[in-house]
Motif scaffolding. Structure first.
Motif, mmCIF file in Angstrom:
data_model
loop_
_atom_site.group_PDB
_atom_site.id
_atom_site.type_symbol
_atom_site.label_atom_id
_atom_site.label_comp_id
_atom_site.label_asym_id
_atom_site.label_seq_id
_atom_site.Cartn_x
_atom_site.Cartn_y
_atom_site.Cartn_z
ATOM 1 N N LYS A 4 37.281 35.967 99.395
ATOM 2 C CA LYS A 4 37.580 34.862 100.023
ATOM 3 C C LYS A 4 38.720 34.160 99.569
ATOM 4 C CE LYS A 4 32.377 33.473 100.396
ATOM 5 N NZ LYS A 4 31.622 32.391 100.228
ATOM 6 N N ALA A 6 40.977 30.578 99.518
ATOM 7 C CA ALA A 6 41.022 29.156 99.252
ATOM 8 C C ALA A 6 42.326 28.754 99.389
ATOM 9 C CB ALA A 6 40.234 28.730 98.035
ATOM 10 N N LEU A 23 39.186 29.303 90.449
ATOM 11 C CA LEU A 23 38.893 30.182 91.695
ATOM 12 C C LEU A 23 39.182 31.577 91.626
ATOM 13 C CD1 LEU A 23 39.785 27.535 94.565
ATOM 14 C CD2 LEU A 23 37.449 28.485 94.151
ATOM 15 N N TYR A 28 38.087 34.737 93.986
ATOM 16 C CA TYR A 28 38.963 34.043 95.123
ATOM 17 C C TYR A 28 40.455 34.649 95.132
ATOM 18 C CZ TYR A 28 35.143 31.166 96.418
ATOM 19 O OH TYR A 28 33.974 30.359 97.098
ATOM 20 N N VAL A 30 43.703 32.602 96.326
ATOM 21 C CA VAL A 30 44.154 31.251 96.252
ATOM 22 C C VAL A 30 45.562 30.857 97.003
ATOM 23 C CG1 VAL A 30 44.582 29.165 94.922
ATOM 24 C CG2 VAL A 30 42.650 30.333 94.626
ATOM 25 N N VAL A 81 37.899 28.175 102.261
ATOM 26 C CA VAL A 81 37.880 26.931 101.321
ATOM 27 C C VAL A 81 38.835 26.133 101.368
ATOM 28 C CG1 VAL A 81 37.416 25.911 99.097
ATOM 29 C CG2 VAL A 81 35.805 27.886 100.031
ATOM 30 N N VAL A 223 31.466 24.920 95.712
ATOM 31 C CA VAL A 223 32.290 25.809 96.752
ATOM 32 C C VAL A 223 31.218 27.106 96.709
ATOM 33 C CG1 VAL A 223 34.254 25.020 97.166
ATOM 34 C CG2 VAL A 223 33.883 26.892 95.651
#
Length: 250
Positions: A4, A6, A23, A28, A30, A81, A223
């Motif tokens: 994912k 963000a 994160l 994640y 970023v 996100v 989140v």
């Protein structure tokens, strides 16, 4: 499964930096947005260039915000996100003697900057009918205090925008959350007091304040909730704090 992505604004220090770190540790990728290129490079060195994509811009500059986000490589565009963390306080004075430049800085960054970034990211989320926006407000957006006038007004605006965005986006599958911290020891007071380190340090003396990691832990929890769960609003205070100006100092 793809990682994912963000986007964190104000990622070059404080809460933004801590959130980016946590994160990435959670898996994640970023996009780290901030004004200080050297700090963003330090973040990359710490977390790895495969995990962090730097975006250097000032959230007050809507053209720069547009260019930066529109120019993201295809592999970094699927933002799931958005952490609207960039913000500041400038000065602490009664309204009759406030500095207009300080007012402009707070409204431009805390309110307009949040809007500019959100405007650019929302089409990406709406196209997928999924996404999560976390706006970093403040206890100052829930109760005013002496000499906090325009800063408080800017954070009241964040609170109103968060609530309104949640209504506007509920049919788009996009979550909107708000985090309202109390006293957090970061560069916040140093910026407010124009680099006066001694005055800034005195704000946090006599009690144990929150630190950036505390807020980042909360953001990460929010989140990573299941798709059907949205933690809409949280106020987080140090144990020694009961209200904006009520702190048990010893």
């Amino acid at each position: 499964m793809a990682q994912k992505i963000a986007l964190v604004t104000g990622a070059s220090s404080g809460i933004g930096w801590a959130t980016a770190v946590q994160l990435v540790q959670k898996g994640y990728k970023v996009i780290a947005a901030g004004r200080r290129a050297e700090r963003l490079q330090e973040l990359i060195q710490q977390l790895g260039q495969e995990n962090v994509y730097p975006l250097q811009f000032d959230v007050r500059d809507k053209d720069a915000v547009h260019a930066a986000i529109a120019g993201l490589p295809a592999e970094w565009r699927s933002i799931e996100v958005l952490i609207n963390n960039a913000g500041n306080a400038h000065g602490l004075a009664p309204i009759q003697s406030g500095n207009v430049e300080d007012w402009d800085a707070m409204l431009d960054i805390n309110v307009k900057g949040l809007l500019y970034v959100t405007k650019e990211v929302l089409p990406i989320m709406i196209e997928r009918k999924a996404g999560h926006i976390v706006n970093i407000g403040s206890i100052a957006g829930q109760e005013v205090y002496a000499n906090g006038n325009v800063y408080c007004a800017s954070k009241f605006a964040v609170d109103a925008l968060s609530k309104a965005m949640r209504i506007d986006l509920v049919h788009e599958g996009v979550k909107v959350s708000e985090v309202n911290p109390g006293a957090v020891e970061t560069e916040f007071s140093e910026v407010r007091f124009k680099g006066d380190k001694a005055r800034a340090a005195s704000v946090y003396q006599g009690f144990e304040p929150l630190v950036a990691d505390d807020i980042a832990h909360l953001i990460l929890f929010m989140v990573t909730r299941p798709k059907h769960v949205n933690i809409a609003e949280v106020t987080i205070l140090p144990t020694a704090q009961a209200a904006a100006t009520v702190i048990n100092k010893r």
